[in-house]
Design a protein around this motif. Structure first.
Motif, PDB file in Angstrom:
ATOM      1  N   LEU A  21      -0.066  -0.276  -4.680  1.00  0.00           N
ATOM      2  CA  LEU A  21       1.160  -1.030  -4.937  1.00  0.00           C
ATOM      3  C   LEU A  21       2.304  -0.084  -5.268  1.00  0.00           C
ATOM      4  O   LEU A  21       3.418  -0.225  -4.754  1.00  0.00           O
ATOM      5  N   ASN A  22       2.049   0.893  -6.123  1.00  0.00           N
ATOM      6  CA  ASN A  22       3.077   1.870  -6.465  1.00  0.00           C
ATOM      7  C   ASN A  22       3.543   2.622  -5.216  1.00  0.00           C
ATOM      8  O   ASN A  22       4.747   2.779  -4.988  1.00  0.00           O
ATOM      9  N   GLU A  23       2.592   3.070  -4.404  1.00  0.00           N
ATOM     10  CA  GLU A  23       2.952   3.850  -3.219  1.00  0.00           C
ATOM     11  C   GLU A  23       3.685   3.001  -2.182  1.00  0.00           C
ATOM     12  O   GLU A  23       4.541   3.514  -1.463  1.00  0.00           O
ATOM     13  N   ASP A  24       3.384   1.701  -2.114  1.00  0.00           N
ATOM     14  CA  ASP A  24       4.124   0.805  -1.223  1.00  0.00           C
ATOM     15  C   ASP A  24       5.597   0.722  -1.622  1.00  0.00           C
ATOM     16  O   ASP A  24       6.442   0.353  -0.809  1.00  0.00           O
ATOM     17  N   HIS A  25       5.883   1.035  -2.883  1.00  0.00           N
ATOM     18  CA  HIS A  25       7.250   0.966  -3.410  1.00  0.00           C
ATOM     19  C   HIS A  25       7.746   2.349  -3.866  1.00  0.00           C
ATOM     20  O   HIS A  25       8.616   2.451  -4.728  1.00  0.00           O
ATOM     21  N   ALA A  26       7.204   3.406  -3.282  1.00  0.00           N
ATOM     22  CA  ALA A  26       7.527   4.767  -3.729  1.00  0.00           C
ATOM     23  C   ALA A  26       9.002   5.105  -3.565  1.00  0.00           C
ATOM     24  O   ALA A  26       9.552   5.862  -4.368  1.00  0.00           O
ATOM     25  N   THR A  27       9.676   4.535  -2.574  1.00  0.00           N
ATOM     26  CA  THR A  27      11.112   4.804  -2.409  1.00  0.00           C
ATOM     27  C   THR A  27      11.883   4.351  -3.631  1.00  0.00           C
ATOM     28  O   THR A  27      12.776   5.040  -4.117  1.00  0.00           O
ATOM     29  N   GLU A  28      11.525   3.188  -4.155  1.00  0.00           N
ATOM     30  CA  GLU A  28      12.222   2.640  -5.319  1.00  0.00           C
ATOM     31  C   GLU A  28      11.688   3.211  -6.630  1.00  0.00           C
ATOM     32  O   GLU A  28      12.445   3.377  -7.587  1.00  0.00           O
ATOM     33  N   LEU A  29      10.392   3.498  -6.683  1.00  0.00           N
ATOM     34  CA  LEU A  29       9.752   3.850  -7.949  1.00  0.00           C
ATOM     35  C   LEU A  29       9.475   5.330  -8.131  1.00  0.00           C
ATOM     36  O   LEU A  29       9.506   5.829  -9.244  1.00  0.00           O
ATOM     37  N   SER A  30       9.096   6.000  -7.119  1.00  0.00           N
ATOM     38  CA  SER A  30       8.630   7.379  -7.032  1.00  0.00           C
ATOM     39  C   SER A  30       7.115   7.396  -6.930  1.00  0.00           C
ATOM     40  O   SER A  30       6.413   6.617  -7.571  1.00  0.00           O
ATOM     41  N   SER A  31       6.655   8.287  -6.094  1.00  0.00           N
ATOM     42  CA  SER A  31       5.232   8.428  -5.825  1.00  0.00           C
ATOM     43  C   SER A  31       4.526   9.069  -7.019  1.00  0.00           C
ATOM     44  O   SER A  31       5.096   9.923  -7.695  1.00  0.00           O
ATOM     45  N   LEU A  32       3.301   8.639  -7.260  1.00  0.00           N
ATOM     46  CA  LEU A  32       2.446   9.224  -8.290  1.00  0.00           C
ATOM     47  C   LEU A  32       1.031   9.342  -7.744  1.00  0.00           C
ATOM     48  O   LEU A  32       0.590   8.489  -6.979  1.00  0.00           O
ATOM     49  N   THR A  33       0.311  10.351  -8.165  1.00  0.00           N
ATOM     50  CA  THR A  33      -1.109  10.405  -7.844  1.00  0.00           C
ATOM     51  C   THR A  33      -1.808   9.314  -8.659  1.00  0.00           C
ATOM     52  O   THR A  33      -1.271   8.850  -9.683  1.00  0.00           O
TER      53      THR A  33
END
Length: 172
Positions: A21-33
Motif C-alpha cells: 500500500l505504501n509503495e502504491d502511493h510512494a509518489t505522495e508518501l515516499s518509498s520505504l523498505t
C-alpha cells in the motif's frame, strides 16, 4: 470497516500488505523498505490500519525519533503536536470513507494524549488535488511551504482539534 491500532512486530502478511500500500502511493508518501516501514510504525505515536491492510495511517508526536524534513519543520515551530506522516487507502476502497476513519482515529488518540494540534504536509509539486480537497474539508489550513531536496514542493497544514467535534471511533 474495522480500524485496528498497529503494534510491532507485524505479521509477515500484514507487513507485506501495508508495504505494498505504501509503495502504491510512494509518489505522495515516499518509498520505504518493509523494515523501515515496520520501524516507523513501531516508533510512531499512533499507527492504524483499516480492514487489515486496505488503509494505513502513521502519526508521530513531537517526541518521536524521526528525521523527516517535514516532521523537523513542524518540530522547529510547535512545542507539542501530532504529525500525520502518511495516510493511504487502497485504490479498490477509495470513496468509502477509510481515510476519514483513519484521521478520526488519529484525532481520538491525540485528544486522549492531550494534544490540540494536528499537522501534516501535502505535495503541491507534484500536485495532489484529492489530498488538498480532503484536508480542506477536514479544516486544515496552510501554515507554510517548502521545496525539498528531492524537488517536491510541499504545503504544511495545521488543524486545531479544539475546533472539531469530539467524535471518537472505536478501535479494535
Amino acid at each position: 470497516m474495522t480500524v485496528t491500532r498497529l503494534t510491532v512486530p507485524l505479521s509477515p502478511d500484514l507487513l507485506g500488505a501495508l508495504h505494498g500500500l505504501n509503495e502504491d502511493h510512494a509518489t505522495e508518501l515516499s518509498s520505504l523498505t518493509p523494515e523501515k516501514l515496520e520501524g516507523l510504525i513501531g516508533s510512531a505515536f499512533f499507527a492504524a490500519t483499516v480492514d487489515a491492510g486496505d488503509g494505513l495511517v502513521i502519526a508521530c508526536d513531537q517526541d518521536t525519533p524521526y528525521d523527516s524534513p517535514n516532521f523537523l519543520w513542524f518540530r522547529k515551530r510547535y512545542p507539542r503536536f501530532v504529525y500525520v506522516d502518511r495516510v493511504a487507502v487502497s485504490s479498490s476502497r477509495r470513496g468509502e470513507g477509510l481515510a476519514r476513519k483513519l484521521y478520526d482515529a488519529v484525532f481520538a488518540a491525540a485528544r486522549k494524549a492531550g494534544h490540540e494540534i494536528i499537522v501534516c504536509e501535502v505535495n503541491y509539486d507534484p500536485p495532489n488535488p484529492a489530498s488538498d480537497a480532503f484536508h480542506e474539508k477536514l479544516g486544515f489550513a496552510e501554515v507554510g511551504r517548502a521545496v525539498l531536496e528531492n524537488g517536491k514542493g510541499v504545503r504544511y497544514l495545521r488543524l486545531d482539534l479544539r475546533g472539531l467535534g469530539a467524535a471518537t471511533p472505536s478501535l479494535s
